[in-house]
Scaffold this motif. Structure first.
Motif, PDB file in Angstrom:
ATOM      1  N   SER A 187       0.741  -1.238  -0.089  1.00 43.34           N
ATOM      2  CA  SER A 187      -0.028   0.015  -0.189  1.00 43.34           C
ATOM      3  C   SER A 187       0.729   1.376  -0.076  1.00 43.34           C
ATOM      4  O   SER A 187       2.206   1.133   0.621  1.00 43.34           O
ATOM      5  N   GLY A 188       0.331   2.285  -0.512  1.00 41.64           N
ATOM      6  CA  GLY A 188       0.899   3.517  -0.305  1.00 41.64           C
ATOM      7  C   GLY A 188       0.181   4.495   0.493  1.00 41.64           C
ATOM      8  O   GLY A 188      -0.637   4.161   1.469  1.00 41.64           O
ATOM      9  N   ALA A 189       0.765   5.874   0.619  1.00 43.49           N
ATOM     10  CA  ALA A 189       0.073   6.888   1.504  1.00 43.49           C
ATOM     11  C   ALA A 189      -1.040   7.459   0.667  1.00 43.49           C
ATOM     12  O   ALA A 189      -0.742   8.309  -0.352  1.00 43.49           O
ATOM     13  N   ARG A 190      -2.057   7.630   1.264  1.00 43.41           N
ATOM     14  CA  ARG A 190      -3.433   8.331   0.580  1.00 43.41           C
ATOM     15  C   ARG A 190      -2.988   9.733   0.396  1.00 43.41           C
ATOM     16  O   ARG A 190      -3.600  10.490  -0.438  1.00 43.41           O
ATOM     17  N   ALA A 191      -2.334  10.428   1.056  1.00 45.42           N
ATOM     18  CA  ALA A 191      -1.963  11.716   1.104  1.00 45.42           C
ATOM     19  C   ALA A 191      -1.213  12.119  -0.124  1.00 45.42           C
ATOM     20  O   ALA A 191      -1.359  13.298  -0.411  1.00 45.42           O
ATOM     21  N   VAL A 192      -0.254  11.390  -0.479  1.00 48.16           N
ATOM     22  CA  VAL A 192       0.455  11.356  -1.723  1.00 48.16           C
ATOM     23  C   VAL A 192      -0.215  11.024  -3.080  1.00 48.16           C
ATOM     24  O   VAL A 192      -0.222  11.572  -4.144  1.00 48.16           O
ATOM     25  N   ALA A 193      -0.968   9.925  -2.924  1.00 52.85           N
ATOM     26  CA  ALA A 193      -2.087   9.603  -4.124  1.00 52.85           C
ATOM     27  C   ALA A 193      -3.327   9.072  -3.443  1.00 52.85           C
ATOM     28  O   ALA A 193      -3.283   8.190  -2.535  1.00 52.85           O
ATOM     29  N   SER A 194      -4.197   9.424  -4.157  1.00 54.13           N
ATOM     30  CA  SER A 194      -5.711   9.489  -3.398  1.00 54.13           C
ATOM     31  C   SER A 194      -6.307   8.399  -3.408  1.00 54.13           C
ATOM     32  O   SER A 194      -7.507   8.133  -3.184  1.00 54.13           O
ATOM     33  N   HIS A 195      -5.845   7.436  -4.079  1.00 57.88           N
ATOM     34  CA  HIS A 195      -6.723   6.074  -4.434  1.00 57.88           C
ATOM     35  C   HIS A 195      -7.049   5.191  -2.982  1.00 57.88           C
ATOM     36  O   HIS A 195      -6.252   5.327  -2.117  1.00 57.88           O
ATOM     37  N   PRO A 196      -8.249   4.800  -2.954  1.00 63.59           N
ATOM     38  CA  PRO A 196      -8.658   4.394  -1.648  1.00 63.59           C
ATOM     39  C   PRO A 196      -8.144   3.155  -1.219  1.00 63.59           C
ATOM     40  O   PRO A 196      -8.125   2.834  -0.085  1.00 63.59           O
ATOM     41  N   VAL A 233       3.974  -0.036   7.101  1.00 64.55           N
ATOM     42  CA  VAL A 233       3.310   0.159   5.647  1.00 64.55           C
ATOM     43  C   VAL A 233       4.462  -0.326   4.549  1.00 64.55           C
ATOM     44  O   VAL A 233       5.482   0.336   4.651  1.00 64.55           O
ATOM     45  N   MET A 234       3.979  -1.223   3.819  1.00 65.91           N
ATOM     46  CA  MET A 234       5.120  -1.682   2.918  1.00 65.91           C
ATOM     47  C   MET A 234       4.811  -1.123   1.568  1.00 65.91           C
ATOM     48  O   MET A 234       3.724  -1.371   1.020  1.00 65.91           O
ATOM     49  N   ALA A 235       5.619  -0.105   1.217  1.00 67.80           N
ATOM     50  CA  ALA A 235       5.269   0.827  -0.073  1.00 67.80           C
ATOM     51  C   ALA A 235       5.034   0.081  -1.312  1.00 67.80           C
ATOM     52  O   ALA A 235       6.020  -0.782  -1.851  1.00 67.80           O
ATOM     53  N   VAL A 236       4.034   0.272  -2.186  1.00 68.42           N
ATOM     54  CA  VAL A 236       3.603  -0.550  -3.169  1.00 68.42           C
ATOM     55  C   VAL A 236       3.993   0.446  -4.418  1.00 68.42           C
ATOM     56  O   VAL A 236       4.256   1.505  -4.473  1.00 68.42           O
ATOM     57  N   THR A 237       4.436  -0.468  -5.575  1.00 71.80           N
ATOM     58  CA  THR A 237       4.783   0.454  -6.898  1.00 71.80           C
ATOM     59  C   THR A 237       4.004   0.169  -7.840  1.00 71.80           C
ATOM     60  O   THR A 237       4.190   0.915  -8.821  1.00 71.80           O
ATOM     61  N   LEU A 238       2.778  -0.350  -7.586  1.00 68.25           N
ATOM     62  CA  LEU A 238       1.753  -0.415  -8.661  1.00 68.25           C
ATOM     63  C   LEU A 238       1.153   0.933  -9.171  1.00 68.25           C
ATOM     64  O   LEU A 238       1.070   2.174  -8.141  1.00 68.25           O
ATOM     65  N   PRO A 239       1.498   1.633 -10.460  1.00 75.06           N
ATOM     66  CA  PRO A 239       1.404   3.064 -10.957  1.00 75.06           C
ATOM     67  C   PRO A 239       0.102   3.815 -10.524  1.00 75.06           C
ATOM     68  O   PRO A 239       0.168   4.842  -9.821  1.00 75.06           O
ATOM     69  N   ALA A 240      -1.135   3.183 -10.373  1.00 75.57           N
ATOM     70  CA  ALA A 240      -2.394   3.920  -9.897  1.00 75.57           C
ATOM     71  C   ALA A 240      -2.241   4.287  -8.651  1.00 75.57           C
ATOM     72  O   ALA A 240      -3.004   5.016  -8.153  1.00 75.57           O
ATOM     73  N   GLY A 255       8.117  -0.291   4.968  1.00 80.86           N
ATOM     74  CA  GLY A 255       8.964  -1.158   4.284  1.00 80.86           C
ATOM     75  C   GLY A 255       8.593  -1.044   2.647  1.00 80.86           C
ATOM     76  O   GLY A 255       8.273  -0.194   2.312  1.00 80.86           O
ATOM     77  N   LEU A 256       8.852  -2.531   2.045  1.00 77.90           N
ATOM     78  CA  LEU A 256       8.444  -2.415   0.917  1.00 77.90           C
ATOM     79  C   LEU A 256       7.723  -3.717   0.491  1.00 77.90           C
ATOM     80  O   LEU A 256       7.800  -4.682   0.932  1.00 77.90           O
ATOM     81  N   GLY A 257       6.744  -3.351  -0.439  1.00 77.78           N
ATOM     82  CA  GLY A 257       5.693  -4.521  -0.965  1.00 77.78           C
ATOM     83  C   GLY A 257       5.265  -4.180  -2.375  1.00 77.78           C
ATOM     84  O   GLY A 257       4.413  -3.727  -2.743  1.00 77.78           O
ATOM     85  N   ALA A 258       6.311  -4.428  -3.230  1.00 77.26           N
ATOM     86  CA  ALA A 258       6.147  -3.811  -4.585  1.00 77.26           C
ATOM     87  C   ALA A 258       4.826  -4.286  -5.418  1.00 77.26           C
ATOM     88  O   ALA A 258       4.506  -3.375  -6.218  1.00 77.26           O
TER      89      ALA A 258
END
Length: 428
Positions: free
Chosen positions: A249-258, A276-283, A352-355
């Motif tokens: 998952s990413g941070a919603r404050a940076v990209a607003s995807h639910p 939170v393991m930061a995701v790399t999926l573009p959307a 962390g990272l969760g690509a």
């Protein structure tokens, strides 16, 4: 030694240390800093979908599947690009531990989903057994041992609570088979938890959903809150007595995807100990990509309405629109922005990272496959992250989370399993 001697030695040591730090010959580039950090603490990635790729491409038959090098696996006829993961690129990317996702579609009836997940656990274990570069891991000690041996510790993560068919007995058996996390939902609600990408029906977790969280933590299975609604996240945190994870998952404050994690939840992670393991999926990384996708969907619907009965014309018109409106690419800098924000709100100990490699059709520019992690760490080094910070992000934080979850489960050894009668939700 006299006080004066001690003072002189301390002064000399200080001068020597300063000269080393300021010497151009000793100063590290960002790439060298990343290399040093990843050598000391290889990447522990939270989510990779290789098992479903094997199911889709090889129908779970390994005889003709070569995991040493998958760069030539593009399949345009079935609209599949080349895979993002293989043994060579895992080594290049400095990956030391991987949660392999045993995902199956939420469109399957729950009983069929259970069978399919068992098949995915089986293919994951068979893949690991086939390649000596991989080693099955079910504990933090197993991970540490595999990393020391230069292998990729291979853990199993279930993606979607539909996979247990509303049964805590099935949950416990999945854990016995080696599953070490479960994502409470995938893209759709379950009978006991709301998804981030479905219309809410429960207002978060039901009473049974809260007991799923309790039972997972009792047996030592990590509670994964990627894919769940904000209300489900908060309900899970209310119940949790061990750290939770967001496997990708990413941070919603940076990209607003639910699908991303809001600040209301990030602010609670320090008290919980989660990650939170930061995701790399573009959307999930870029609002520009998400906005383009929405505009494309709207244009596709408009063209279909204008070309009723003429699918070929609608397709040609959409292709022309895409040529005139090329898709933007999420960037490595935007991915690093997510990490920055998680650190700002939750702290350096909670990222962390969760690509999500091999679970997406497009990638973030600069980290196109599992070989790309060093580039991300070089970007973080350029932003001022210390060696200690980089090691926490790569695997140190995830190791702490798993050890804390294991300690909690050990403390619960005398606690009876949570019990529900068979078919309990059918009575509602």
């Amino acid at each position: 030694m006299t006080a004066l001697s001690k003072t002189l030695r301390l002064a000399a040591a200080t001068v020597f240390a300063f000269s080393l730090a300021s010497s151009p010959a000793i100063a590290q580039t960002a790439e060298q800093s990343a290399e040093a950090a990843l050598r000391a603490a290889p990447v522990w990635d939270g989510h990779n979908d290789v098992p479903i790729q094997i199911r889709a491409r090889a129908r779970n038959v390994l005889a003709d599947f070569d995991f040493a090098d998958t760069t030539g696996t593009a399949d345009p006829e079935n609209d599949r690009g080349a895979m993002h993961t293989d043994l060579a690129r895992l080594r290049t990317g400095k990956v030391g531990a991987q949660f392999w996702s045993v995902w199956v579609s939420t469109d399957l009836p729950e009983a069929e989903a259970v069978t399919a997940v068992l098949e995915q656990i089986d293919i994951t274990k068979r893949l690991v057994a086939r390649y000596p570069q991989l080693e099955l891991a079910t504990s933090s000690d197993d991970v540490a041992k595999a990393m020391r041996a230069g292998k990729v510790a291979s853990l199993i993560g279930m993606e979607g609570g539909h996979s247990i068919a509303n049964s805590l007995a099935v949950l416990r058996q999945m854990h016995d088979l080696g599953a070490r996390y479960m994502t409470l939902t995938h893209s759709k609600n379950t009978a006991w938890a709301d998804s981030a990408t479905d219309e809410p029906v429960h207002g978060g977790l039901t009473d049974f959903g809260r007991d799923v969280v309790r039972e997972m933590q009792r047996i030592g299975m990590l509670v994964d809150l990627s894919h769940v609604s904000e209300e489900s996240m908060l309900d899970a945190l209310d119940v949790a007595r061990a750290p939770v994870i967001f496997s990708h998952s990413g941070a919603r404050a940076v990209a607003s995807h639910p699908r991303n994690v809001p600040d209301s939840v990030l602010a609670r992670l320090p008290a919980n100990g989660g990650i939170v393991m930061a995701v790399t999926l573009p959307a999930y990384v870029s609002d520009e990509v998400r906005d383009w996708s929405a505009r494309k969907d709207a244009e596709e619907a408009r063209l279909k309405a204008l070309n009723t009965g003429n699918a070929a014309a609608a397709k040609a018109a959409l292709e022309a629109w895409e040529a005139a409106n090329p898709v933007p690419r999420a960037t490595l800098a935007q991915l690093a922005d997510h990490i920055d924000h998680i650190v700002e709100v939750a702290g350096i100990g909670h990222v962390g990272l969760g690509a999500d490699f091999d679970g997406m059709s497009s990638t973030t520019e600069g980290i196109d496959d599992v070989a790309g992690y060093p580039a991300l760490f070089a970007e973080l080094a350029r932003r001022g992250y210390s060696q200690a910070d980089l090691r926490k992000i790569s695997s140190g934080n995830m190791m702490r989370v798993m050890r804390m979850a294991e300690r909690h489960a050990a403390s619960e050894k005398g606690t009876a399993p949570v019990e529900y009668p068979v078919g309990h939700l059918d009575d509602d």
